[in-house]
Design a protein around this motif. Sequence first.
Motif, mmCIF file in Angstrom:
data_model
loop_
_atom_site.group_PDB
_atom_site.id
_atom_site.type_symbol
_atom_site.label_atom_id
_atom_site.label_comp_id
_atom_site.label_asym_id
_atom_site.label_seq_id
_atom_site.Cartn_x
_atom_site.Cartn_y
_atom_site.Cartn_z
ATOM 1 N N VAL A 9 38.810 53.401 -9.766
ATOM 2 C CA VAL A 9 38.908 53.262 -8.314
ATOM 3 C C VAL A 9 37.712 53.997 -7.712
ATOM 4 O O VAL A 9 37.457 55.155 -8.040
ATOM 5 C CB VAL A 9 40.235 53.857 -7.783
ATOM 6 N N LEU A 10 36.997 53.315 -6.854
ATOM 7 C CA LEU A 10 35.844 53.914 -6.195
ATOM 8 C C LEU A 10 36.303 54.661 -4.940
ATOM 9 O O LEU A 10 37.313 54.313 -4.333
ATOM 10 C CB LEU A 10 34.821 52.847 -5.816
ATOM 11 N N ARG A 11 35.531 55.643 -4.526
ATOM 12 C CA ARG A 11 35.884 56.449 -3.350
ATOM 13 C C ARG A 11 36.036 55.585 -2.096
ATOM 14 O O ARG A 11 36.903 55.831 -1.271
ATOM 15 C CB ARG A 11 34.850 57.540 -3.136
ATOM 16 N N GLN A 12 35.211 54.557 -1.955
ATOM 17 C CA GLN A 12 35.333 53.696 -0.785
ATOM 18 C C GLN A 12 36.626 52.884 -0.833
ATOM 19 O O GLN A 12 37.271 52.676 0.196
ATOM 20 C CB GLN A 12 34.112 52.800 -0.623
ATOM 21 N N GLN A 13 37.055 52.446 -2.004
ATOM 22 C CA GLN A 13 38.318 51.724 -2.141
ATOM 23 C C GLN A 13 39.503 52.650 -1.875
ATOM 24 O O GLN A 13 40.484 52.257 -1.253
ATOM 25 C CB GLN A 13 38.432 51.147 -3.553
ATOM 26 N N ALA A 15 39.731 55.082 0.144
ATOM 27 C CA ALA A 15 39.941 55.279 1.581
ATOM 28 C C ALA A 15 40.882 54.210 2.129
ATOM 29 O O ALA A 15 41.800 54.510 2.903
ATOM 30 C CB ALA A 15 38.604 55.263 2.316
ATOM 31 N N VAL A 16 40.698 52.973 1.712
ATOM 32 C CA VAL A 16 41.561 51.876 2.159
ATOM 33 C C VAL A 16 42.969 52.049 1.602
ATOM 34 O O VAL A 16 43.958 51.925 2.338
ATOM 35 C CB VAL A 16 40.980 50.506 1.743
ATOM 36 N N PHE A 17 43.086 52.356 0.324
ATOM 37 C CA PHE A 17 44.404 52.540 -0.295
ATOM 38 C C PHE A 17 45.219 53.586 0.451
ATOM 39 O O PHE A 17 46.381 53.366 0.783
ATOM 40 C CB PHE A 17 44.282 52.991 -1.761
ATOM 41 N N LEU A 18 44.603 54.734 0.702
ATOM 42 C CA LEU A 18 45.330 55.833 1.334
ATOM 43 C C LEU A 18 45.766 55.489 2.754
ATOM 44 O O LEU A 18 46.919 55.734 3.127
ATOM 45 C CB LEU A 18 44.474 57.101 1.348
ATOM 46 N N LEU A 19 44.866 54.938 3.540
ATOM 47 C CA LEU A 19 45.213 54.653 4.930
ATOM 48 C C LEU A 19 46.231 53.528 5.054
ATOM 49 O O LEU A 19 47.122 53.582 5.905
ATOM 50 C CB LEU A 19 43.955 54.347 5.740
ATOM 51 N N LYS A 20 46.143 52.522 4.207
ATOM 52 C CA LYS A 20 47.142 51.452 4.247
ATOM 53 C C LYS A 20 48.502 51.958 3.760
ATOM 54 O O LYS A 20 49.541 51.560 4.290
ATOM 55 C CB LYS A 20 46.686 50.242 3.445
ATOM 56 N N ALA A 21 48.503 52.848 2.779
ATOM 57 C CA ALA A 21 49.770 53.423 2.306
ATOM 58 C C ALA A 21 50.395 54.295 3.388
ATOM 59 O O ALA A 21 51.613 54.283 3.582
ATOM 60 C CB ALA A 21 49.544 54.233 1.036
ATOM 61 N N LEU A 74 38.223 60.961 -9.396
ATOM 62 C CA LEU A 74 38.849 61.648 -10.526
ATOM 63 C C LEU A 74 40.309 61.932 -10.204
ATOM 64 O O LEU A 74 40.695 62.027 -9.032
ATOM 65 C CB LEU A 74 38.113 62.964 -10.808
ATOM 66 N N ARG A 75 41.116 62.107 -11.209
ATOM 67 C CA ARG A 75 42.545 62.373 -11.010
ATOM 68 C C ARG A 75 42.771 63.623 -10.171
ATOM 69 O O ARG A 75 43.620 63.654 -9.289
ATOM 70 C CB ARG A 75 43.249 62.504 -12.364
ATOM 71 N N GLN A 76 41.989 64.661 -10.407
ATOM 72 C CA GLN A 76 42.165 65.898 -9.645
ATOM 73 C C GLN A 76 41.795 65.688 -8.172
ATOM 74 O O GLN A 76 42.436 66.239 -7.279
ATOM 75 C CB GLN A 76 41.336 67.025 -10.249
ATOM 76 N N GLN A 77 40.788 64.857 -7.914
ATOM 77 C CA GLN A 77 40.419 64.545 -6.543
ATOM 78 C C GLN A 77 41.519 63.715 -5.871
ATOM 79 O O GLN A 77 41.860 63.947 -4.711
ATOM 80 C CB GLN A 77 39.105 63.760 -6.504
ATOM 81 N N MET A 78 42.071 62.774 -6.605
ATOM 82 C CA MET A 78 43.123 61.927 -6.056
ATOM 83 C C MET A 78 44.335 62.760 -5.678
ATOM 84 O O MET A 78 44.970 62.503 -4.648
ATOM 85 C CB MET A 78 43.505 60.837 -7.066
ATOM 86 N N ALA A 79 44.648 63.757 -6.477
ATOM 87 C CA ALA A 79 45.775 64.638 -6.157
ATOM 88 C C ALA A 79 45.550 65.327 -4.811
ATOM 89 O O ALA A 79 46.455 65.389 -3.974
ATOM 90 C CB ALA A 79 45.973 65.668 -7.266
ATOM 91 N N VAL A 80 44.349 65.814 -4.575
ATOM 92 C CA VAL A 80 44.034 66.477 -3.297
ATOM 93 C C VAL A 80 44.103 65.466 -2.152
ATOM 94 O O VAL A 80 44.675 65.765 -1.093
ATOM 95 C CB VAL A 80 42.645 67.149 -3.355
ATOM 96 N N PHE A 81 43.556 64.280 -2.343
ATOM 97 C CA PHE A 81 43.617 63.254 -1.299
ATOM 98 C C PHE A 81 45.061 62.910 -0.938
ATOM 99 O O PHE A 81 45.395 62.746 0.234
ATOM 100 C CB PHE A 81 42.874 61.980 -1.726
ATOM 101 N N LEU A 82 45.923 62.799 -1.929
ATOM 102 C CA LEU A 82 47.329 62.479 -1.674
ATOM 103 C C LEU A 82 48.029 63.607 -0.914
ATOM 104 O O LEU A 82 48.783 63.357 0.028
ATOM 105 C CB LEU A 82 48.060 62.183 -2.990
ATOM 106 N N VAL A 83 47.788 64.837 -1.321
ATOM 107 C CA VAL A 83 48.396 65.991 -0.647
ATOM 108 C C VAL A 83 47.966 66.017 0.817
ATOM 109 O O VAL A 83 48.790 66.204 1.721
ATOM 110 C CB VAL A 83 48.029 67.312 -1.362
ATOM 111 N N LYS A 84 46.676 65.818 1.070
ATOM 112 C CA LYS A 84 46.175 65.867 2.444
ATOM 113 C C LYS A 84 46.653 64.681 3.279
ATOM 114 O O LYS A 84 47.008 64.841 4.447
ATOM 115 C CB LYS A 84 44.653 65.922 2.449
ATOM 116 N N THR A 85 46.670 63.494 2.704
ATOM 117 C CA THR A 85 47.074 62.301 3.446
ATOM 118 C C THR A 85 48.532 62.372 3.848
ATOM 119 O O THR A 85 48.890 62.090 4.999
ATOM 120 C CB THR A 85 46.839 61.027 2.606
ATOM 121 N N PHE A 86 49.388 62.752 2.925
ATOM 122 C CA PHE A 86 50.824 62.723 3.169
ATOM 123 C C PHE A 86 51.411 64.100 3.482
ATOM 124 O O PHE A 86 52.634 64.247 3.535
ATOM 125 C CB PHE A 86 51.537 62.074 1.982
ATOM 126 N N ASN A 87 50.527 65.088 3.689
ATOM 127 C CA ASN A 87 50.962 66.456 4.032
ATOM 128 C C ASN A 87 52.020 66.954 3.051
ATOM 129 O O ASN A 87 53.083 67.449 3.449
ATOM 130 C CB ASN A 87 51.471 66.501 5.478
#
Length: 90
Positions: A9-13, A15-21, A74-87
């Motif tokens: 998954v690319l960083r630009q993709q 962004a779309v996944f997180l916001l649509k979720a 990376l998986r570790q980056q995705m974990a941070v993105f999920l925590v921040k997106t969904f508080n």
Amino acid sequence: GNYCPTSPVLRQQMAVFLLKAFEGSDYVPPDCTNPFFDDVPCSNTFAPWIYDLASRGITGGCSGNLYCPTSSVLRQQMAVFLVKTFNLPF
């Protein structure tokens, strides 16, 4: 028509996944009007998504004024993105 389950998954993709979720599948971000990542011009199809994610404080980019849109997440980056997106608690 291919799913490509082993492709990164690319960083630009991401962004779309997180916001649509978070916002729902019909969500459309505001237009890109003030690009501040040197590697994401408003002409990039993903720019509205990337700048929306950044405006919410979910990402600050990858380094300096860069977002690195075509780098893999990376998986570790995705974990941070999920925590921040969904508080989420961490």
